[in-house]
Design a protein around this motif. Structure first.
Motif, short mmCIF file in Angstrom:
data_model
loop_
_atom_site.label_atom_id
_atom_site.label_comp_id
_atom_site.label_asym_id
_atom_site.label_seq_id
_atom_site.Cartn_x
_atom_site.Cartn_y
_atom_site.Cartn_z
N ALA A 90 37.23 50.80 34.90
CA ALA A 90 37.65 51.95 34.09
C ALA A 90 37.24 53.24 34.78
CB ALA A 90 37.00 51.87 32.71
N THR A 91 38.02 54.28 34.55
CA THR A 91 37.72 55.59 35.12
C THR A 91 38.16 56.68 34.14
OG1 THR A 91 38.02 57.04 37.04
CG2 THR A 91 39.95 55.76 36.34
N ILE A 92 37.55 57.85 34.28
CA ILE A 92 38.01 58.99 33.46
C ILE A 92 38.75 60.01 34.33
CG2 ILE A 92 36.45 58.77 31.51
CD1 ILE A 92 34.57 60.81 32.85
N GLY A 93 39.05 59.64 35.58
CA GLY A 93 39.95 60.43 36.40
C GLY A 93 39.31 61.34 37.44
N PRO A 94 40.12 61.71 38.46
CA PRO A 94 39.63 62.53 39.56
C PRO A 94 39.37 63.99 39.18
CG PRO A 94 41.98 62.12 39.82
CD PRO A 94 41.51 61.28 38.65
N GLN A 95 40.02 64.48 38.13
CA GLN A 95 39.82 65.88 37.74
C GLN A 95 38.37 66.13 37.33
OE1 GLN A 95 42.10 63.82 36.49
NE2 GLN A 95 44.14 64.70 36.82
N VAL A 96 37.72 65.10 36.77
CA VAL A 96 36.32 65.22 36.36
C VAL A 96 35.44 65.41 37.60
CG1 VAL A 96 34.36 63.96 35.37
CG2 VAL A 96 36.59 63.95 34.21
N ASP A 97 35.70 64.63 38.65
CA ASP A 97 34.94 64.79 39.90
C ASP A 97 35.11 66.19 40.47
OD1 ASP A 97 34.28 62.13 39.59
OD2 ASP A 97 35.10 61.48 41.52
N SER A 98 36.33 66.69 40.44
CA SER A 98 36.61 68.04 40.95
C SER A 98 35.84 69.09 40.17
CB SER A 98 38.11 68.34 40.89
OG SER A 98 38.82 67.45 41.71
N LEU A 99 35.83 68.94 38.84
CA LEU A 99 35.10 69.89 37.99
C LEU A 99 33.60 69.85 38.31
CD1 LEU A 99 34.90 71.88 35.62
CD2 LEU A 99 34.81 69.89 34.09
N ILE A 100 33.05 68.67 38.48
CA ILE A 100 31.62 68.55 38.80
C ILE A 100 31.32 69.21 40.15
CG2 ILE A 100 29.80 66.90 39.40
CD1 ILE A 100 31.02 65.02 37.24
N ARG A 101 32.19 68.98 41.15
CA ARG A 101 31.97 69.60 42.47
C ARG A 101 32.02 71.12 42.38
NH1 ARG A 101 34.97 65.19 44.28
NH2 ARG A 101 36.91 66.37 44.25
N ARG A 102 32.97 71.67 41.62
CA ARG A 102 33.06 73.12 41.46
C ARG A 102 31.82 73.67 40.78
NH1 ARG A 102 38.26 71.89 39.73
NH2 ARG A 102 37.77 72.48 37.57
N THR A 103 31.31 72.94 39.80
CA THR A 103 30.13 73.38 39.06
C THR A 103 28.89 73.40 39.94
OG1 THR A 103 31.10 72.40 37.07
CG2 THR A 103 28.79 73.01 36.95
N GLN A 104 28.83 72.49 40.91
CA GLN A 104 27.67 72.43 41.80
C GLN A 104 27.51 73.72 42.61
OE1 GLN A 104 28.63 68.76 43.79
NE2 GLN A 104 27.40 67.53 42.39
#
Length: 195
Positions: A90-104
């Motif tokens: 299961a996954t919640i999608g790549p957009q979540v990873d992108s958001l986390i990277r931007r937040t870093q």
């Protein structure tokens, strides 16, 4: 299952940040949690794949399913008395990873809260999936065991490869890197025993 079926649990997000159940985050952290959850919820793309396989138990904690043999004391204990096993991803999608990277890029506190929100959302989604499988099996008179993921106990992360060889993970945009880490990062694989 859509994003609207995956709920934000701010207390669980706080727990991923290290807060005890009896301790509430202060005002600033609480606001950050709410904002992060709200922002991330808009980007959720929950998807999953799973299949159910006959399961055989052998000597020396040997488990056999789908032409695969796996030795594990811990997983054998988890799957005791089970005759079938669910493999799911299961996954919640790549957009979540992108958001986390931007937040870093913005700061450590923001990044930590966003990571915690991502952990909460994938667990929330996987819990919902687990509950649906449990309900379906209960309706058929079967009992399910708690889910068990690679990387716990004596089940190495290399067992992730089994999920990618037995399930159409690419259909949900899930890949396994050489490091055995999945992309998108906020993804889970697990076994669920059925007896």
């Amino acid at each position: 299952m859509s994003a609207s079926d995956v709920f934000c649990d701010t207390a669980e997000t706080a727990r991923y940040l290290g807060y005890a159940k009896s301790t509430s985050p202060d005002g600033i952290v609480s606001v950050l949690i709410h904002e992060s959850c709200e922002q991330m919820h808009k980007l959720l793309a929950p998807q999953s794949v799973y299949d159910i396989f006959p399961l055989a138990h052998g000597a020396d904690d040997l488990l056999s399913f789908a032409g695969t043999e796996l030795h594990s004391v811990d997983l054998s204990r988890n799957l005791v008395n089970c005759t079938r096993v669910v493999l799911f991803a299961a996954t919640i999608g790549p957009q979540v990873d992108s958001l986390i990277r931007r937040t870093q890029l913005g700061g450590k506190a923001d990044a930590a809260v966003m990571q915690a929100a991502g952990a909460m959302f994938i667990e929330s989604f996987v819990d919902s999936l687990n509950n649906q499988i449990k309900a379906d099996e209960a309706a058929a008179g079967h009992k399910t065991h708690p889910r068990y993921s690679p990387g716990y106990g004596d089940v190495p992360l290399s067992v992730q490869r089994l999920f990618f060889s037995h399930l159409p993970c690419s259909r949900i945009g899930l890949t396994l890197m050489d490091t055995l880490i999945m992309a998108p990062e906020k993804s889970v694989t697990a076994f669920i025993g059925i007896e």
